[in-house]
Design an enzyme around this catalytic site. Sequence first.
Site, PDB file in Angstrom:
ATOM      1  N   THR A  16      35.418  -7.762  26.008  1.00 11.10           N
ATOM      2  CA  THR A  16      36.027  -7.608  25.095  1.00 11.10           C
ATOM      3  C   THR A  16      35.886  -6.276  24.392  1.00 11.10           C
ATOM      4  O   THR A  16      37.506  -5.902  24.349  1.00 11.10           O
ATOM      5  CB  THR A  16      36.363  -8.883  23.918  1.00 11.10           C
ATOM      6  OG1 THR A  16      36.176 -10.540  24.572  1.00 11.10           O
ATOM      7  CG2 THR A  16      37.736  -9.223  23.576  1.00 11.10           C
ATOM      8  N   ASP A  93      42.267 -10.497  29.750  1.00 12.69           N
ATOM      9  CA  ASP A  93      40.934 -10.777  29.767  1.00 12.69           C
ATOM     10  C   ASP A  93      41.222 -12.502  29.983  1.00 12.69           C
ATOM     11  O   ASP A  93      41.706 -12.917  30.354  1.00 12.69           O
ATOM     12  CB  ASP A  93      40.624 -10.673  27.545  1.00 12.69           C
ATOM     13  CG  ASP A  93      39.622 -11.071  27.335  1.00 12.69           C
ATOM     14  OD1 ASP A  93      38.153 -10.807  27.636  1.00 12.69           O
ATOM     15  OD2 ASP A  93      39.262 -11.133  25.871  1.00 12.69           O
ATOM     16  N   GLU A  94      39.477 -12.588  29.846  1.00 18.60           N
ATOM     17  CA  GLU A  94      38.651 -14.348  30.516  1.00 18.60           C
ATOM     18  C   GLU A  94      39.959 -14.150  31.688  1.00 18.60           C
ATOM     19  O   GLU A  94      39.954 -15.347  31.813  1.00 18.60           O
ATOM     20  CB  GLU A  94      39.817 -15.194  29.165  1.00 18.60           C
ATOM     21  CG  GLU A  94      39.253 -14.550  27.897  1.00 18.60           C
ATOM     22  CD  GLU A  94      37.808 -15.171  28.059  1.00 18.60           C
ATOM     23  OE1 GLU A  94      37.085 -15.794  28.776  1.00 18.60           O
ATOM     24  OE2 GLU A  94      37.310 -14.650  26.280  1.00 18.60           O
TER      25      GLU A  94
END
EC number: 2.7.1.21
Length: 198
Positions: A16, A93-94
Site C-alpha cells: 500500500t 490496490d488489493e
Amino acid sequence: MAQLFFQYGAMNSGKTIEILKDAHNYEVQGRKIALLTSALDTRNGVGKIVSRIGLQRDAIPISHEMNLFTYIQELNAQDEAQGDGPIACVFIDEAQFLERHHVIECARIVDELNIPVMTFGLKNDFQNNLFEGTKNLLLFADKIKEIKTICHYCGHKAIMNLRIHNGKPVYEGEQVQIGGDESYHPVCRFHYFHPKAR
C-alpha cells in the site's frame, strides 16, 4: 508503450505504501491518475486505501459487476472533454480480489487505450492457494515484481501469510477474511508450518 504491472508481496510488505508513493509521484508531475481498490476491503470503509503507517487516499471501489475498461474509457473521455488531459496511469490496490474479467479488462486498458495499469496485491492466501486475481495477473501481466518483507518470527524472507485467531494459527476456512496485523502474519515457509518454533 503501456504495460500491465503486478507487484505482489506477503502481508505487511509495504504494498500500500508503494501504490500511494507511485500515485503521488505521478500527481506531483501534473499527470492524471485513476486510483482504485477492491470493494471487498472494508476495514477502513469502502473505497479507502490505508497503509499501516497511516497514509491514506480515497479510491474508486471495484465491484463484481464493474467493467474496468468501460469505466476508464469513459472517465478518460470525460476528463479530456473538460480539458483535464488524459489519464496517465491506472493504479489498483488489493488486486488479488480482482476477477478474471477485471484482469482482462486491465489488459485491454493497456493494449487499446495505451494507459499503463499498475496493480498491487497478495500472491497467495492463508492456505497457500493463489487468489483468482493473482492467478490471472501472473498470466496476463507484462511485468511482475515481488515486494519483499521478513518473517514475523525469524527475520528470514516471508513468502506466506499465516492466519491467526486468538493467537493460534488457522489453516482452514473461507479464502477471504479481511484483516490486518491482528489476523495475519507474514511468515517464511518453516514458520508457516511451525509457528511455535523459535
